[in-house]
Design a protein around this motif. Structure first.
Motif, PDB file in Angstrom:
ATOM      1  N   CYS A 104      62.009  30.136-137.451  1.00 37.60           N
ATOM      2  CA  CYS A 104      61.199  30.489-136.288  1.00 37.60           C
ATOM      3  C   CYS A 104      61.533  29.594-135.103  1.00 37.60           C
ATOM      4  O   CYS A 104      60.662  29.253-134.328  1.00 37.60           O
ATOM      5  N   GLY A 105      62.757  29.173-134.984  1.00 37.26           N
ATOM      6  CA  GLY A 105      63.123  28.327-133.857  1.00 37.26           C
ATOM      7  C   GLY A 105      64.568  27.908-133.932  1.00 37.26           C
ATOM      8  O   GLY A 105      65.306  28.306-134.817  1.00 37.26           O
ATOM      9  N   SER A 106      64.935  27.101-133.003  1.00 38.94           N
ATOM     10  CA  SER A 106      66.315  26.629-132.931  1.00 38.94           C
ATOM     11  C   SER A 106      66.549  25.471-133.886  1.00 38.94           C
ATOM     12  O   SER A 106      65.617  24.776-134.277  1.00 38.94           O
ATOM     13  N   GLN A 107      67.788  25.269-134.211  1.00 41.90           N
ATOM     14  CA  GLN A 107      68.191  24.114-134.997  1.00 41.90           C
ATOM     15  C   GLN A 107      69.345  23.436-134.276  1.00 41.90           C
ATOM     16  O   GLN A 107      70.216  24.101-133.731  1.00 41.90           O
ATOM     17  N   ILE A 108      69.321  22.131-134.260  1.00 46.61           N
ATOM     18  CA  ILE A 108      70.417  21.356-133.699  1.00 46.61           C
ATOM     19  C   ILE A 108      70.959  20.507-134.828  1.00 46.61           C
ATOM     20  O   ILE A 108      70.221  19.779-135.480  1.00 46.61           O
ATOM     21  N   PHE A 109      72.247  20.613-135.059  1.00 44.62           N
ATOM     22  CA  PHE A 109      72.878  19.889-136.150  1.00 44.62           C
ATOM     23  C   PHE A 109      73.661  18.698-135.623  1.00 44.62           C
ATOM     24  O   PHE A 109      74.196  18.726-134.522  1.00 44.62           O
ATOM     25  N   PHE A 110      73.722  17.657-136.429  1.00 49.16           N
ATOM     26  CA  PHE A 110      74.611  16.533-136.166  1.00 49.16           C
ATOM     27  C   PHE A 110      75.920  16.825-136.889  1.00 49.16           C
ATOM     28  O   PHE A 110      75.910  17.285-138.027  1.00 49.16           O
ATOM     29  N   HIS A 111      77.031  16.564-136.238  1.00 49.48           N
ATOM     30  CA  HIS A 111      78.317  16.697-136.912  1.00 49.48           C
ATOM     31  C   HIS A 111      79.311  15.722-136.312  1.00 49.48           C
ATOM     32  O   HIS A 111      79.080  15.162-135.241  1.00 49.48           O
ATOM     33  N   ILE A 112      80.388  15.499-137.042  1.00 48.61           N
ATOM     34  CA  ILE A 112      81.446  14.609-136.557  1.00 48.61           C
ATOM     35  C   ILE A 112      82.131  15.291-135.381  1.00 48.61           C
ATOM     36  O   ILE A 112      82.565  16.433-135.466  1.00 48.61           O
ATOM     37  N   TRP A 113      82.228  14.571-134.277  1.00 43.17           N
ATOM     38  CA  TRP A 113      82.804  15.092-133.043  1.00 43.17           C
ATOM     39  C   TRP A 113      84.242  14.611-132.923  1.00 43.17           C
ATOM     40  O   TRP A 113      84.496  13.402-132.910  1.00 43.17           O
ATOM     41  N   PRO A 114      85.193  15.534-132.824  1.00 38.73           N
ATOM     42  CA  PRO A 114      86.592  15.134-132.731  1.00 38.73           C
ATOM     43  C   PRO A 114      86.935  14.355-131.463  1.00 38.73           C
ATOM     44  O   PRO A 114      87.868  13.573-131.448  1.00 38.73           O
ATOM     45  N   GLY A 115      86.204  14.570-130.373  1.00 41.88           N
ATOM     46  CA  GLY A 115      86.482  13.828-129.151  1.00 41.88           C
ATOM     47  C   GLY A 115      86.075  14.585-127.904  1.00 41.88           C
ATOM     48  O   GLY A 115      85.576  15.705-127.975  1.00 41.88           O
ATOM     49  N   PRO A 116      86.292  13.977-126.735  1.00 44.76           N
ATOM     50  CA  PRO A 116      85.807  14.535-125.482  1.00 44.76           C
ATOM     51  C   PRO A 116      86.411  15.888-125.096  1.00 44.76           C
ATOM     52  O   PRO A 116      85.864  16.582-124.259  1.00 44.76           O
ATOM     53  N   ASN A 117      87.493  16.276-125.698  1.00 42.28           N
ATOM     54  CA  ASN A 117      88.097  17.575-125.402  1.00 42.28           C
ATOM     55  C   ASN A 117      87.648  18.654-126.377  1.00 42.28           C
ATOM     56  O   ASN A 117      88.198  19.750-126.376  1.00 42.28           O
ATOM     57  N   SER A 118      86.659  18.338-127.208  1.00 45.20           N
ATOM     58  CA  SER A 118      86.148  19.290-128.197  1.00 45.20           C
ATOM     59  C   SER A 118      84.670  19.550-127.940  1.00 45.20           C
ATOM     60  O   SER A 118      83.824  18.720-128.274  1.00 45.20           O
ATOM     61  N   PRO A 119      84.342  20.697-127.338  1.00 45.29           N
ATOM     62  CA  PRO A 119      82.936  20.977-127.058  1.00 45.29           C
ATOM     63  C   PRO A 119      82.157  21.303-128.336  1.00 45.29           C
ATOM     64  O   PRO A 119      82.738  21.603-129.373  1.00 45.29           O
ATOM     65  N   THR A 120      80.842  21.207-128.229  1.00 41.88           N
ATOM     66  CA  THR A 120      79.978  21.635-129.329  1.00 41.88           C
ATOM     67  C   THR A 120      79.259  22.907-128.879  1.00 41.88           C
ATOM     68  O   THR A 120      79.270  23.253-127.709  1.00 41.88           O
ATOM     69  N   ALA A 121      78.629  23.570-129.787  1.00 38.93           N
ATOM     70  CA  ALA A 121      77.865  24.782-129.465  1.00 38.93           C
ATOM     71  C   ALA A 121      76.381  24.438-129.406  1.00 38.93           C
ATOM     72  O   ALA A 121      75.542  25.084-130.015  1.00 38.93           O
ATOM     73  N   GLY A 122      76.061  23.368-128.704  1.00 46.25           N
ATOM     74  CA  GLY A 122      74.674  22.945-128.587  1.00 46.25           C
ATOM     75  C   GLY A 122      74.266  21.924-129.628  1.00 46.25           C
ATOM     76  O   GLY A 122      73.132  21.463-129.636  1.00 46.25           O
ATOM     77  N   CYS A 123      75.178  21.576-130.501  1.00 46.49           N
ATOM     78  CA  CYS A 123      74.885  20.577-131.532  1.00 46.49           C
ATOM     79  C   CYS A 123      75.062  19.175-130.956  1.00 46.49           C
ATOM     80  O   CYS A 123      75.447  19.002-129.814  1.00 46.49           O
ATOM     81  N   THR A 124      74.786  18.191-131.768  1.00 49.05           N
ATOM     82  CA  THR A 124      74.988  16.803-131.389  1.00 49.05           C
ATOM     83  C   THR A 124      76.194  16.283-132.141  1.00 49.05           C
ATOM     84  O   THR A 124      76.165  16.199-133.369  1.00 49.05           O
ATOM     85  N   GLY A 125      77.253  15.980-131.423  1.00 47.24           N
ATOM     86  CA  GLY A 125      78.476  15.485-132.039  1.00 47.24           C
ATOM     87  C   GLY A 125      78.611  13.988-131.853  1.00 47.24           C
ATOM     88  O   GLY A 125      78.394  13.467-130.764  1.00 47.24           O
ATOM     89  N   LEU A 126      78.925  13.287-132.927  1.00 44.38           N
ATOM     90  CA  LEU A 126      79.093  11.837-132.910  1.00 44.38           C
ATOM     91  C   LEU A 126      80.402  11.464-133.583  1.00 44.38           C
ATOM     92  O   LEU A 126      80.867  12.181-134.475  1.00 44.38           O
ATOM     93  N   SER A 127      80.940  10.323-133.194  1.00 44.95           N
ATOM     94  CA  SER A 127      82.094   9.813-133.926  1.00 44.95           C
ATOM     95  C   SER A 127      81.657   9.512-135.358  1.00 44.95           C
ATOM     96  O   SER A 127      80.463   9.336-135.631  1.00 44.95           O
ATOM     97  N   ALA A 128      82.598   9.444-136.266  1.00 40.75           N
ATOM     98  CA  ALA A 128      82.266   9.160-137.668  1.00 40.75           C
ATOM     99  C   ALA A 128      81.544   7.816-137.784  1.00 40.75           C
ATOM    100  O   ALA A 128      80.561   7.690-138.517  1.00 40.75           O
ATOM    101  N   LYS A 129      81.997   6.831-137.013  1.00 42.44           N
ATOM    102  CA  LYS A 129      81.377   5.499-137.062  1.00 42.44           C
ATOM    103  C   LYS A 129      79.932   5.568-136.558  1.00 42.44           C
ATOM    104  O   LYS A 129      79.019   5.015-137.174  1.00 42.44           O
TER     105      LYS A 129
END
Length: 66
Positions: free
Chosen positions: A1-26
């Protein structure tokens, strides 16, 4: 019944997310170790320029990353 935002490993500044929260592995590991499930953590995402005002006003602890 609502949105979900996921955390995932972000490859870097040239890789957009689809509204998720991307972080470096560290940073992801740091955040996961810092969070305490018993405290019912929640994600607050606000623009950088107003972040400090809200963190102080609402007594929100600053995460160890970002």
């Amino acid at each position: 019944c609502g949105s979900q935002i996921f955390f995932h490993i972000w490859p870097g500044p040239n890789s957009p997310t689809a509204g998720c929260t991307g972080l470096s592995a560290k940073n992801m590991q740091t955040l996961m170790l810092w969070l305490d499930q018993k405290q019912n953590p929640l994600l607050v995402q606000i623009p950088e320029e107003i972040k400090n005002t809200f963190l102080d006003e609402l007594k929100i602890p600053k995460a160890p990353v970002g």
